[in-house]
Design an enzyme around this catalytic site. Structure first.
Site, PDB file in Angstrom:
ATOM      1  CD  GLU A   1     114.136  83.548  70.058  1.00  0.00           C
ATOM      2  OE1 GLU A   1     113.913  83.383  68.839  1.00  0.00           O
ATOM      3  OE2 GLU A   1     114.239  84.657  70.594  1.00  0.00           O
TER       4      GLU A   1
ATOM      5  CD  GLU B   1     117.178  86.313  67.222  1.00  0.00           C
ATOM      6  OE1 GLU B   1     116.618  87.198  66.533  1.00  0.00           O
ATOM      7  OE2 GLU B   1     116.803  85.127  67.233  1.00  0.00           O
TER       8      GLU B   1
END
Ligand SMILES: *[C@@H]1O[C@H](CO)[C@@H](O)[C@H](O)[C@H]1NC(C)=O
Ligand SMILES: *[C@@H]1O[C@H](CO)[C@@H](O)[C@H](O)[C@H]1NC(C)=O
Ligand SMILES: *[C@@H]1O[C@H](CO)[C@@H](O)[C@H](O)[C@H]1NC(C)=O
Ligand SMILES: *[C@@H]1O[C@H](CO)[C@@H](O)[C@H](O)[C@H]1NC(C)=O
Ligand SMILES: *[C@@H]1O[C@H](CO)[C@@H](O)[C@H](O)[C@H]1NC(C)=O
Ligand SMILES: *[C@@H]1O[C@H](CO)[C@@H](O)[C@H](O)[C@H]1NC(C)=O
Ligand SMILES: *[C@@H]1O[C@H](CO)[C@@H](O)[C@H](O)[C@H]1NC(C)=O
Ligand SMILES: *[C@@H]1O[C@H](CO)[C@@H](O)[C@H](O)[C@H]1NC(C)=O
Ligand SMILES: *[C@@H]1O[C@H](CO)[C@@H](O)[C@H](O)[C@H]1NC(C)=O
Length: 651
Positions: A435, A330
């Site tokens: 995720e 991220e």
């Protein structure tokens, strides 16, 4: 690391040290049982073996699950000697497992999986998680074999404060509350009455254990994604994080995954300086990787950590277990810049391939998070690359709130993600959802208000709308069958639409205040136990209306990125966001001692000499570690983008 000034090549060749103990030659053979006591005590896996019995023949690889005997496979001749305590090296459903602390549990796997661990042959990759998933010593056909995985989140990177709320809650009311691991480790170091920084290791030791990995295989899953922070490798200066200990638990995870046939996606989750400013990146606040005055130096340091991890996992002993490497979780692309993000990714790609080589089996797949750019921005990225995959984190709950009932969401994943994922498979290559969860609202302890300008319950800056009470989303004990069934439908649709996926996360800790899990939509284990996640994840196939979502051929590149592409992504980038030209900023120099990662210390029961590897696959890579230049000045790695670079940079 102390700054080094000598750059002589002989010196460089010699200075890569293993921090646990100096080693004199490249391939170190450790005779288990005589390993120096000074090494970290790492009693990997498995019980005390009274008698070690090799199976006459291991379970066949025809995936029939034929090893279904409750004692595991052991030699009949040994049995006939009358010894009562034969230790098995493999077993199927119903077999008994004894863990390193002597406790026992039953291996439960109704899918034909079998475990395998032989202390005299500890790198044997015969284990298989289910009959339909390849054993570790077989080829995983990406794009055909489906990645069905869970994150082992909140373990080696601790998610504040919801994955493991009990660690944070005691300090929440302090004037200096724990809001991330930086503050948590700082506070725990001072709190010696309650065990000090050792509490972090206690968490590693207890939150996830061997049994979790056995259960993951028994749940029909074949992969785990394990978030790891940079301080598993080293810390510098006065950085408060507990250094190196997380690595020893990652080594345990490798052996446990090997034992149960699970493959690992290693997720580099917290980079020095922070790649996104969020609290799970180590330090809450600002982005300091490729942003602000320390942006370039932190990126150099991060690339070194990527190199150190890649060199370790590319070794023949580890590469069939750690098969995907997510090089940075991220990155906040909008802050860092798209060209800078892509240039960093190309560097990371070259580093990983340099460590392992090019071609199937030579080190891990390289997983790039989409950095929150749309998938179309990644179309055609790094043509001809060898084994790259695009990681996206599709969370419905962080994109606005609605008070619609769960039953209205059951096909949303299909319509929202299905064709997007297909698109990535055809115009990029393998897509993975690193995720996702079952949350459709931000309800859940410590999630309420995450990000985003809108929230379900209560107000958020600039918003005055409340959707209602979160209780109906968090009080899972009162969920009725309709709610559970809607949750399960949503999970099946998500799995089918995402095709290759890692649920976030396997386990959520209990709140120390309520004694219960407060974020039920985020725990795979709870969903399985309570019946809103499928007992058999293959049931997802076809949920979105097509039973084989991807039928094309994934691109298999030669490995060499065309010069026209690499020259368009120069390293370092000419400018660093919110800081100016890269030459005006602090940078490191490769003269330090590389903290090569140590291998596990094997249990004393093995008598054979076992090559555990010296942590470094490519003996031709002798570059030093990026460290301070003695005559130059540096800022704190997390200094933030508004600080000015040191002046002068160097004396
Ligand atoms: C293993 O044996 C148990 C008990 O006999 C049975 O319930 C289970 O279905 C078997 N599993 C496999 C994979 O054959
Ligand atoms: C996997 O390992 C097992 C046990 O060593 C062996 O019997 C089997 O042939 C191996 N499979 C492959 C494909 O190498
Ligand atoms: C952390 O947990 C405590 C206890 O539940 C809570 O009071 C506090 O607000 C939490 N901190 C944050 C930043 O969410
Ligand atoms: C961590 O950040 C999330 C938002 O991203 C927030 O909801 C949560 O309360 C934070 N936890 C702590 C302990 O600050
Ligand atoms: C590098 O420089 C910074 C800032 O001067 C200092 O805080 C840090 O301790 C130095 N690091 C090492 C490893 O010497
Ligand atoms: C994905 O692509 C396959 C062909 O590979 C096609 O059959 C399927 O309908 C597509 N699914 C979506 C949701 O676009
Ligand atoms: C939200 O803010 C509005 C305006 O300030 C207020 O009237 C309302 O009570 C608030 N709602 C909640 C749930 O706090
Ligand atoms: C949470 O607490 C319940 C009830 O005490 C217990 O059964 C459960 O194992 C705990 N869950 C976790 C994840 O610790
Ligand atoms: C990694 O190690 C393997 C096994 O020793 C070797 O074949 C391979 O060439 C190495 N890769 C590199 C890039 O050195």
């Amino acid at each position: 690391m102390a700054p080094m000034t000598s750059r002589g090549s002989k010196y460089l060749e010699e200075k890569r040290a293993v921090y646990a103990a100096p080693r004199s030659k490249r391939k170190v053979v450790i005779v288990a049982g005589t390993a120096a006591a000074a090494l970290l005590i790492l009693a990997i896996v498995i019980p005390v073996y009274f008698t070690v019995v090799k199976p006459k023949s291991t379970t066949s690889s025809d995936s029939s699950g034929s090893s279904n005997n409750s004692g595991g496979t052991s030699s009949p001749s040994a049995t006939s000697t009358g010894k009562s305590t034969l230790a098995a090296v493999t077993g199927g459903d119903g077999s008994k497992i004894t863990t390193e602390d002597g406790s026992q549990f039953t291996y439960s796997n109704s899918f034909g999986g079998y475990w395998y661990y032989d202390p005299t042959d500890p790198f044997n990759n015969a284990a298989r998680p289910q009959s339909w998933s390849p054993a570790l010593n077989e080829t995983f056909n990406y794009g055909v074999d489906i990645i069905r995985g869970v994150n082992v989140g909140g373990w080696l990177t601790i998610e504040p404060n919801y994955s493991s709320p009990a660690l944070f809650e005691p300090y929440a009311a302090d004037s200096y509350p724990a809001v991330d691991e930086y503050t948590l480790h700082t506070i725990l170091r001072a709190d010696t009455t309650n065990g000090g920084i050792e509490q972090i290791e206690e968490h590693y030791k207890t939150f996830i254990t061997e049994q979790d990995f056995a259960e993951i295989a028994g749940a029909g899953l074949n992969y785990v994604r394990i978030p790891l922070p940079y301080w598993a490798i080293e810390t510098r200066g006065d950085e408060p994080f507990l250094p190196k200990v997380a690595w020893t638990y990652f080594l345990k995870a490798i052996q446990w995954c090997r034992k149960y046939g699970l493959r690992i996606n290693l997720d580099f989750h917290a980079l020095p300086g922070s790649q996104n400013g969020w609290n799970h990146s180590g330090k809450l606040g600002s982005v300091n990787v490729l942003n602000g005055p320390m942006g370039y130096a932190n990126a150099q340091r991060s690339l070194d950590y990527i190199r150190i991890l890649a060199e370790f996992v590319s070794q023949p002993q580890y590469r069939d277990v750690v098969t995907i490497f997510g090089i940075a979780n991220e990155i906040l692309g909008s802050t860092v810049g798209e060209d800078q993000t892509k240039a960093f990714y190309l560097q990371a790609y070259d580093i990983v391939r340099n460590a392992g080589g090019i071609g199937e089996g030579k080190g891990p797949w390289v997983s790039f998070h989409d950095a929150f750019f749309s998938r179309s921005e990644w179309s055609g990225f790094l043509p001809d690359a060898d084994r790259i995959t695009l990681d996206s984190h599709p969370y419905l709950c962080f994109n606005g709130q609605s008070n619609a009932a769960m039953s209205t969401y059951t096909t949303t994943p299909c319509t929202t993600w299905g064709s997007l994922v297909n698109g990535t498979m055809s115009d990029f290559g393998l897509a993975n959802a690193g995720e996702f969860s079952l949350a459709v609202t931000d309800c859940g302890e410590y999630l309420n208000g995450v990000n985003l300008g809108t929230r379900y319950e209560g107000n958020y800056t600039g918003y005055t709308t409340s959707m209602g009470s979160c209780t109906e989303w968090t009080d899972w004990k009162s969920w009725d069958d309709d709610m559970k069934s809607a949750m399960e439908q949503f999970s099946l649709a998500s799995m089918d639409a995402l095709q290759n996926w890692f649920f976030w996360t396997w386990k959520i800790g209990n709140s120390s205040i309520s004694g219960e899990i407060e974020s039920p939509a985020w725990s795979y284990q709870l969903g399985l136990q309570q019946g809103w996640l499928p007992k058999d994840p293959r049931n997802a196939v076809g949920t979105c209306g097509n039973s084989s979502p991807w039928t094309g051929t994934l691109s298999a590149g030669s490995g060499s990125i065309p010069a026209s592409v690499s020259s368009s992504l120069p390293w370092p980038p000419a400018t660093i966001s919110n800081a100016g030209t890269v030459t005006s900023l602090p940078s490191y120099t490769p003269t330090g001692v590389v903290p090569t990662l140590p291998a596990p210390t094997l249990t004393a029961s093995a008598t054979a000499s076992i090559d555990v590897g010296d942590g470094w696959n490519n003996s031709g890579d002798n570059d030093g570690l990026m460290v301070n230049i003695t005559s130059c000045s540096y800022l704190d790695p997390w200094v933030g983008p508004s600080a000015s670079p040191p002046s002068p940079l160097c004396s």
